[in-house]
Design an enzyme around this catalytic site. Sequence first.
Site, PDB file in Angstrom:
ATOM      1  N   TYR A  17      35.163  44.153  21.570  1.00 55.80           N
ATOM      2  CA  TYR A  17      34.531  43.180  22.468  1.00 55.80           C
ATOM      3  C   TYR A  17      33.295  42.574  21.807  1.00 55.80           C
ATOM      4  O   TYR A  17      33.128  41.350  21.776  1.00 55.80           O
ATOM      5  CB  TYR A  17      34.184  43.853  23.806  1.00 55.80           C
ATOM      6  CG  TYR A  17      33.373  42.984  24.713  1.00 55.80           C
ATOM      7  CD1 TYR A  17      33.955  41.904  25.380  1.00 55.80           C
ATOM      8  CD2 TYR A  17      32.009  43.212  24.909  1.00 55.80           C
ATOM      9  CE1 TYR A  17      33.209  41.088  26.214  1.00 55.80           C
ATOM     10  CE2 TYR A  17      31.260  42.402  25.741  1.00 55.80           C
ATOM     11  CZ  TYR A  17      31.856  41.339  26.384  1.00 55.80           C
ATOM     12  OH  TYR A  17      31.122  40.524  27.207  1.00 55.80           O
ATOM     13  N   GLU A  39      31.603  40.097  35.596  1.00 61.06           N
ATOM     14  CA  GLU A  39      30.177  40.453  35.518  1.00 61.06           C
ATOM     15  C   GLU A  39      29.678  40.876  36.900  1.00 61.06           C
ATOM     16  O   GLU A  39      28.883  41.809  37.021  1.00 61.06           O
ATOM     17  CB  GLU A  39      29.341  39.294  34.968  1.00 61.06           C
ATOM     18  CG  GLU A  39      29.550  39.024  33.497  1.00 61.06           C
ATOM     19  CD  GLU A  39      29.026  40.106  32.554  1.00 61.06           C
ATOM     20  OE1 GLU A  39      28.302  41.021  32.989  1.00 61.06           O
ATOM     21  OE2 GLU A  39      29.371  40.039  31.359  1.00 61.06           O
ATOM     22  N   TRP A  47      29.014  47.941  31.558  1.00 56.85           N
ATOM     23  CA  TRP A  47      30.038  46.975  31.196  1.00 56.85           C
ATOM     24  C   TRP A  47      31.296  47.655  30.692  1.00 56.85           C
ATOM     25  O   TRP A  47      32.404  47.189  30.947  1.00 56.85           O
ATOM     26  CB  TRP A  47      29.504  45.973  30.171  1.00 56.85           C
ATOM     27  CG  TRP A  47      30.544  44.986  29.736  1.00 56.85           C
ATOM     28  CD1 TRP A  47      31.038  44.837  28.486  1.00 56.85           C
ATOM     29  CD2 TRP A  47      31.232  44.033  30.555  1.00 56.85           C
ATOM     30  NE1 TRP A  47      31.995  43.840  28.467  1.00 56.85           N
ATOM     31  CE2 TRP A  47      32.130  43.329  29.733  1.00 56.85           C
ATOM     32  CE3 TRP A  47      31.175  43.706  31.908  1.00 56.85           C
ATOM     33  CZ2 TRP A  47      32.968  42.330  30.208  1.00 56.85           C
ATOM     34  CZ3 TRP A  47      32.011  42.708  32.390  1.00 56.85           C
ATOM     35  CH2 TRP A  47      32.893  42.034  31.544  1.00 56.85           C
TER      36      TRP A  47
END
Length: 182
Positions: A17, A39, A47
């Site tokens: 990522y 988000e 995350w």
Amino acid sequence: MTKRCFWVSSDPLYIEYHDTEWGIPVYDDQKLFEMLCLEGAQAGLSWITVLKKRQHYRKVFDNFDAKKIAKYDQKKREQLLSDPGIIRNKLKVNAFIVNAQIYLRIKESMSFSDYIWQFVDGEPMINHWKDRSEVPATSPESDAMAKQLKKEGFKFVGSTICYAFMQACGMVNDHTADCDFR
């Protein structure tokens, strides 16, 4: 050895990522909508928690097709809330639906990309942080974005979430100076 930003763990998914997505400008409406939703799903969590569930989110949320999500009924909401592959928070699931409806309303008059990129005047902001302590959690731009998105009716779009979204979508480049991916 490759040097990455301080927040990247040894998890291969996180490394991938960071190396291939984070901080790279995104202009695709649907991808921006997906990232705004994800988000928001992250709120109060890390995350990596959302990232590990992202493929399943794509599956159960019709690959973030806002036209489909905007029409989800109570049965679909209950189905989602019983799915252990996503974060089963009623407010967050409902936010995806509300946000899809608002996203579609905005797209009636302009691209979502143009709408969202206006907060940085259409150009990525390149920061030059030397140390992790310099990287902010919010900015005047994320404050403005959060204020406008809330005014439109979006949910889970506080300034911290908006700043993380801006980082993720390359509106802000916050790779620290010692990161090889700067």
